[in-house]
Motif scaffolding. Structure first.
Motif, PDB file in Angstrom:
ATOM      1  N   ALA A 183     -30.221  51.113 -17.634  1.00 13.72           N
ATOM      2  CA  ALA A 183     -31.147  50.480 -18.576  1.00 13.72           C
ATOM      3  C   ALA A 183     -31.609  49.127 -18.055  1.00 13.72           C
ATOM      4  O   ALA A 183     -32.803  48.790 -18.139  1.00 13.72           O
ATOM      5  N   GLU A 184     -30.694  48.337 -17.510  1.00 14.10           N
ATOM      6  CA  GLU A 184     -31.078  47.032 -16.980  1.00 14.10           C
ATOM      7  C   GLU A 184     -31.983  47.178 -15.760  1.00 14.10           C
ATOM      8  O   GLU A 184     -32.930  46.404 -15.576  1.00 14.10           O
ATOM      9  N   GLN A 186     -34.076  49.679 -15.156  1.00  9.25           N
ATOM     10  CA  GLN A 186     -35.401  50.108 -15.602  1.00  9.25           C
ATOM     11  C   GLN A 186     -36.108  49.010 -16.380  1.00  9.25           C
ATOM     12  O   GLN A 186     -37.346  48.919 -16.324  1.00  9.25           O
ATOM     13  N   ARG A 187     -35.378  48.160 -17.071  1.00 13.99           N
ATOM     14  CA  ARG A 187     -36.015  47.009 -17.716  1.00 13.99           C
ATOM     15  C   ARG A 187     -36.647  46.103 -16.651  1.00 13.99           C
ATOM     16  O   ARG A 187     -37.778  45.617 -16.803  1.00 13.99           O
ATOM     17  N   LEU A 190     -39.758  47.847 -15.241  1.00  8.17           N
ATOM     18  CA  LEU A 190     -40.879  47.735 -16.174  1.00  8.17           C
ATOM     19  C   LEU A 190     -41.568  46.389 -16.010  1.00  8.17           C
ATOM     20  O   LEU A 190     -42.798  46.290 -16.053  1.00  8.17           O
ATOM     21  N   ALA A 198     -42.750  39.903 -20.203  1.00  8.49           N
ATOM     22  CA  ALA A 198     -41.400  40.444 -20.348  1.00  8.49           C
ATOM     23  C   ALA A 198     -40.944  40.503 -21.798  1.00  8.49           C
ATOM     24  O   ALA A 198     -40.103  41.338 -22.151  1.00  8.49           O
ATOM     25  N   ILE A 201     -41.188  43.957 -23.423  1.00  9.11           N
ATOM     26  CA  ILE A 201     -40.371  45.082 -22.944  1.00  9.11           C
ATOM     27  C   ILE A 201     -39.272  45.304 -23.978  1.00  9.11           C
ATOM     28  O   ILE A 201     -38.213  44.695 -23.926  1.00  9.11           O
ATOM     29  N   ASP A 202     -39.524  46.189 -24.932  1.00  3.77           N
ATOM     30  CA  ASP A 202     -38.542  46.419 -25.987  1.00  3.77           C
ATOM     31  C   ASP A 202     -37.594  47.549 -25.591  1.00  3.77           C
ATOM     32  O   ASP A 202     -37.736  48.183 -24.548  1.00  3.77           O
ATOM     33  N   ASP A 203     -36.599  47.791 -26.440  1.00  5.35           N
ATOM     34  CA  ASP A 203     -35.596  48.802 -26.129  1.00  5.35           C
ATOM     35  C   ASP A 203     -36.200  50.202 -26.053  1.00  5.35           C
ATOM     36  O   ASP A 203     -35.722  51.043 -25.284  1.00  5.35           O
ATOM     37  N   VAL A 206     -37.675  50.716 -22.605  1.00  4.07           N
ATOM     38  CA  VAL A 206     -36.598  50.948 -21.632  1.00  4.07           C
ATOM     39  C   VAL A 206     -36.060  52.368 -21.774  1.00  4.07           C
ATOM     40  O   VAL A 206     -35.847  53.075 -20.777  1.00  4.07           O
ATOM     41  N   GLN A 209     -38.563  54.806 -20.305  1.00  2.18           N
ATOM     42  CA  GLN A 209     -38.575  54.717 -18.844  1.00  2.18           C
ATOM     43  C   GLN A 209     -37.362  55.434 -18.254  1.00  2.18           C
ATOM     44  O   GLN A 209     -37.489  56.189 -17.284  1.00  2.18           O
ATOM     45  N   CYS A 210     -36.200  55.211 -18.820  1.00  4.09           N
ATOM     46  CA  CYS A 210     -34.982  55.872 -18.321  1.00  4.09           C
ATOM     47  C   CYS A 210     -35.103  57.386 -18.434  1.00  4.09           C
ATOM     48  O   CYS A 210     -34.803  58.124 -17.483  1.00  4.09           O
TER      49      CYS A 210
END
Length: 306
Positions: A183-184, A186-187, A190, A198, A201-203, A206, A209-210
């Motif tokens: 997750a980190e 891919q954050r 992003l 930045a 970029i919400d949860d 993320v 994207q994952c």
């Protein structure tokens, strides 16, 4: 030429923030997943999965590379108030099956084109919008469909053979990463490629994207710096348009060259820059993007007397 020097209209999204938060966005994801009407068309040894919402003239949305229909998560409700929104998972991405190998942009686009024949009524014409790799494939679909297409709008399109700025390398995935580590990563990616601010970029972004990267079997990055889309655009007879985020790293600071290219092909082609947004402009600045696209399509329909 910078985006602020262009004659194209620029829509300001700098003050936009997702007013209802990531939790509400997650609720939208659950609802759209539940309410989608599913259709299928052939793809390799399986099927291409299409989802649709709403009623009215068909509006087909092609997502980007390493993505899925969820690239349009924050746009479907607004667009489905006026159109029958149709969004496939492209070949080898999301829930769709792998295409036959070896595959090319042309062969992938042919699968999408044949699939449209299955999901549209006989003789029905549609608007087509392609984001990123979806625009590259969409150009071939648009050329093939000819008069069967109402319009083709490019969103953050690559593969135009035009200058672009330098982008920091994406963070590489490593074996045996935990969910939190992924997750980190891919954050961070992003922030490098997809979203300029930045804080946006919400949860949910993320999570999407994952999930999407994990399911991506067709690899598209090798096509981004080619001119495969530029070569096919002159064959498109439908009205062209373009929407870019001001800080799209695949184009900034040379977004003006994209407007010039479209207008060399079709003088007066629609082109708009969403201020403050990045590559995934329709997620980062959904209100500005939705209003821009709807205004563009309404103008085309008014000119056509629809």
């Amino acid at each position: 030429m910078s985006s602020r020097d262009m004659s194209s209209r620029e829509t300001d999204s700098r003050e936009q923030r997702p007013a209802s938060g990531a939790g509400a966005t997650s609720e939208v994801l659950a609802r759209l997943t539940r309410d989608a009407v599913l259709r299928h068309s052939p793809c390799g040894e399986g099927t291409l999965v299409w989802r649709q919402w709403g009623a009215g003239p068909p509006l087909v949305l092609l997502h980007g590379g390493y993505g899925a229909w969820t690239h349009w998560l924050r746009n479907i409700d607004a667009l489905a108030a006026r159109y029958r929104v149709i969004a496939p998972d492209m070949p080898g991405l999301g829930d769709s099956a792998m295409p036959p190998v070896p595959y090319t942009p042309e062969s992938l686009a042919a699968i999408l084109d044949r699939g449209l024949d299955a999901v549209l009524a006989p003789g029905e014409r549609c608007h087509l919008v392609g984001f990123s790799f979806g625009a590259a494939l969409g150009g071939h679909v648009a050329a093939a469909r000819g008069a069967g297409l109402l319009s083709f709008t490019l969103v953050g399109a690559p593969s135009l053979g035009l200058r672009r700025g330098e982008m920091r390398p994406l963070e590489p995935m490593r074996r045996h990463m935990s969910d939190a580590e992924m997750a980190e990563l891919q954050r961070a990616n992003l922030g490098i490629l997809m979203i300029a601010d930045a804080s946006r970029i919400d949860d949910t972004a993320v999570r999407l994207q994952c999930e999407n990267v994990a399911r991506a079997r067709v690899k598209s990055r090798g096509y981004a710096r080619t001119d495969i889309l530029a070569r096919v655009l002159p064959l498109v007879t439908a009205p062209l348009g373009g929407i870019w985020g001001e800080y799209d790293v695949t184009a900034h600071p040379h977004i003006g060259l994209r407007a010039e290219l479209l207008r060399r092909i079709q003088p007066g082609a629609f082109f708009e820059v969403i201020a403050g947004a990045g590559h995934w402009v329709q997620y980062e600045a959904p209100e500005a993007f939705n209003a821009t696209l709807l205004r563009h399509l309404a103008a085309l329909e008014a000119a056509r007397g629809a």
